[in-house]
Design a protein around this motif. Structure first.
Motif, PDB file in Angstrom:
ATOM      1  N   LEU A 249       0.813  -1.211   0.000  1.00 31.22           N
ATOM      2  CA  LEU A 249       0.000   0.000   0.000  1.00 31.22           C
ATOM      3  C   LEU A 249       0.854   1.272   0.000  1.00 31.22           C
TER       4      LEU A 249
ATOM      5  N   SER B   8       0.841   3.816  -3.189  1.00 33.31           N
ATOM      6  CA  SER B   8       0.515   5.221  -2.949  1.00 33.31           C
ATOM      7  C   SER B   8       1.619   6.138  -3.490  1.00 33.31           C
TER       8      SER B   8
ATOM      9  N   SER C 227       1.405   6.193  -7.284  1.00 32.13           N
ATOM     10  CA  SER C 227       0.254   6.960  -7.756  1.00 32.13           C
ATOM     11  C   SER C 227       0.497   8.459  -7.628  1.00 32.13           C
ATOM     12  N   VAL C 228       1.048   8.887  -6.489  1.00 29.55           N
ATOM     13  CA  VAL C 228       1.341  10.305  -6.319  1.00 29.55           C
ATOM     14  C   VAL C 228       2.394  10.766  -7.322  1.00 29.55           C
TER      15      VAL C 228
ATOM     16  N   SER D  59       9.070   3.818  -4.442  1.00 32.39           N
ATOM     17  CA  SER D  59       8.027   2.816  -4.702  1.00 32.39           C
ATOM     18  C   SER D  59       8.627   1.518  -5.214  1.00 32.39           C
TER      19      SER D  59
END
Length: 639
Positions: free
Chosen positions: A564, A568, A571-572, A600
């Protein structure tokens, strides 16, 4: 003409009597809607417009012949006339005679010469209602070798009749040939009133041998050779290689042919230099640069204005022996450089004077190659070629010389440090990959970190720049590393068999390399392979969920502490990369993108197989000897 279509889908413009030549329709987005395009992502919005054109032609256009009256009658519609201006025309006088008005005092007529769609200095208008008749319009140095449009309209709703007469005053040129230049020397003088060139002993009278006859001359024409060097790169050179003789009684002109249709996209550079021994006291060399026709009225005016063109003035004096002029995007036409010697305080000093002026004329794509803060770019649109400077670090101007909004050296160095040092975050996924025996992934991350660091070090303008390879090569490697890093990370998360995973690694890298070669900034170069890898990962995770009858990965710690947060961060990073990155905040947003991408990747990499040993242990040899027996050959080996 400026059109705006913010709140409507359609907009139109009515252009009456457009000027002849090429017209262009250009669309521009407001600055608030512009985004920077980096590594294949396009702006958030795409706009499409379809221009349509409806042409209505005037059927009856009367042709005016020199010194021949042409009777015209004006009712509710204007009258359209045209006259051809031959080469070497010194003056054009348009005269309206014998005006007869029905029911109105005076003669309410307005005459416009030239197209009304061009700026005011490209047209001449004359209102004859309050002027004594005959009404005259004098045009000095009209454009040579073209038709001029004349529009006459009535200012009152009455019938008006008149006769239009056009008178042309011819200009007698004295052309300097190559033979004249071979015999010329600094002690010669040219008598323009008699049409003779006085030479030293032993030379013939070149004025008589030239065949132009006797009589006054209005200009001395010097031939120029045109040498095409490269695209938008032309060198103009006089036949004598350097200089042009300038006198006080007659302008010296140089014709520059920029009418090929491919010369308007660069910058015309003119440099004049005079010999300091020839300019003395109040001697002054004045020059004018004009299009379509030369400026010939140095005795009455020094504003370089011809009939329809405001020229560019230059001057040489004892205090300033050099003069430079730059004309960006010159008009497609014949350009003329006119020079003449002037003595404002004591004209008698100029009667025997003669100055040799060195002329250097070049057409270049970009001035000074845009300097250290810009890059010269060529743009082709529908057989038209343009060159412009793409400025960086806040610099502006035709050649990136305007530093009103430029960044300081400290700001440039800070930007370079942000973009380069942010790549050090890739050390985290490299260390994780090595620890978990993912050597291919570690190699890809190392490749990306290296080329991204040196690409951004080379991409910066000014003093803070370091290029270890060609800029295009560094950019290609940076784009390739970014795409392949995402590709191998997603495939590694799928937990495929080793052979199949490595085959997909190689195939995906080859496909990404091919797509980047075709279109480096295409959006599907990165998104296409990544979506395909995501489908493979989702299929493998779904298969394991069905096979084990439980969620995969099954550990909640894996989801909470790794997956997660990694999803996240990715995605950011994609959101910042796609929607928030502009040219103003590029240094900060792109540095954040580097850190989020590397972070990430470190979190999303799968853990090492619990049954597999680390790669450093798998190659260690035991500390004792073991005897291996071959029962067939009874041979013993020691390992």
């Amino acid at each position: 003409m400026l059109l705006s279509s913010e709140a409507q889908n359609n907009t139109s413009a009515n252009i009456s009597h457009p000027a002849p030549g090429d017209w262009f329709v250009a669309a521009h987005l407001p600055p608030s809607s512009q985004k920077i395009q980096v590594k294949g992502f396009v702006p958030t919005c795409a706009y499409v417009f379809q221009p349509d054109m409806l042409v209505m032609r005037v059927v009856k256009v009367s042709v005016m012949e020199p010194d021949v009256p042409l009777l015209q009658t004006l009712l509710s519609h204007p009258s359209y006339l045209k006259i051809f201006v031959p080469e070497y025309t010194q003056e054009l006088q348009l005269e309206l005679q014998g005006c007869v008005s029905n029911g109105s005092l005076g003669c309410p007529v307005r005459v416009t010469v030239g197209s009304v769609t061009l700026p005011s200095n490209f047209q001449k208008a004359l209102t004859c209602s309050n002027l004594p008749w005959p009404c005259r319009l004098l045009l000095p140095s009209p454009p040579w070798g073209r038709w001029l449009q004349v529009t006459a309209e009535s200012l009152a709703h009455v019938s008006v009749a008149f006769s239009a007469v056009a008178a042309l005053k011819a200009c007698k040129p004295w052309s300097v040939t190559f033979q004249h230049l071979l015999h010329s020397s600094p002690n010669q003088s040219c008598n323009a009133s008699s049409g003779q060139l006085s030479l030293g002993p032993g030379h013939q009278d070149l004025g008589r041998s030239s065949g132009v006859g006797s009589g006054p001359f209005c200009l001395v024409s010097y031939p120029v050779m045109r040498e095409d060097m490269d695209v938008l790169s032309v060198h103009f050179q006089p036949l004598n290689r350097v200089w042009v003789m300038v006198h006080w009684h007659t302008p010296s002109t140089v014709r520059l042919r920029l009418n090929t249709g491919m010369d308007s996209g660069g910058s015309l550079s003119i440099s004049l230099q005079a010999n300091k021994t020839e300019i003395v006291n109040d001697t002054l060399v004045v020059a004018c640069m004009n299009a379509a026709s030369p400026f010939l009225s140095f005795d009455t005016s020094l504003n370089c204005t011809t009939a329809f063109f405001q020229g560019y003035p230059l001057s040489l004096s004892t205090s300033s022996l050099t003069a430079n002029l730059i004309i960006p995007y010159p008009e497609t036409d014949d350009w003329y450089l006119s020079l003449q010697l002037m003595c404002p305080e004591s004209p008698e000093n100029c009667q025997q004077a003669m100055v040799h002026v060195e002329t250097t004329v070049n057409l270049v794509p970009c001035l000074n190659d845009c300097g250290p803060y810009g890059q010269c770019l060529l743009l082709r649109r529908h057989s038209y070629l343009y060159a412009s400077c793409s400025c960086k670090a806040g610099w502006r101007g035709w050649s990136c010389t305007d530093n009103s909004t430029a960044q300081t050296v400290a700001q440039q160095r800070m930007a370079v440090l942000l973009l380069t040092l942010s790549n050090l975050v890739f050390l985290a996924p490299i260390a994780v990959s090595v620890h978990r025996a993912l050597l291919v992934e570690a190699s890809v991350y190392s490749y990306t970190m290296f080329f991204s660091t040196f690409y951004h070090a080379c991409d910066q303008p000014g003093e803070a720049v370091l290029c270890i390879l060609n800029y295009d090569t560094l950019q290609y490697c940076d784009f390739l590393g970014s795409g392949v890093s995402i590709w191998v990370t997603i495939l590694c998360m799928a937990r495929l068999k080793t052979v199949l995973k490595h085959v997909l690694f190689v195939l995906g890298t080859l496909v990404i390399a091919m797509s980047l070669y075709l279109d480096r900034r295409g959006i599907w170069n990165m998104m296409g392979p990544c979506l395909f890898a995501f489908v493979i990962m989702a299929s493998m995770w779904g298969y394991r969920c069905g096979h084990r009858n439980q969620c995969y990965p099954s550990s909640w710690q894996r989801w909470v502490f790794y997956l997660l947060p990694g999803i996240s961060m990715a995605s950011v990073g994609i959101a910042i990369y796609t929607f928030m990155m502009t040219s103003d905040n590029y240094y900060y947003t792109h540095s954040i993108w580097h850190m989020l991408l590397a972070g990430s990747a470190a979190l999303l990499l799968p853990p090492r197989d619990r049954h597999a040993k680390p790669w450093a242990w798998s190659q260690t040899f035991p500390c004792h000897y073991q005897i291996c027996t071959n029962v067939r050959d009874e041979l013993y080996t020691v390992t």
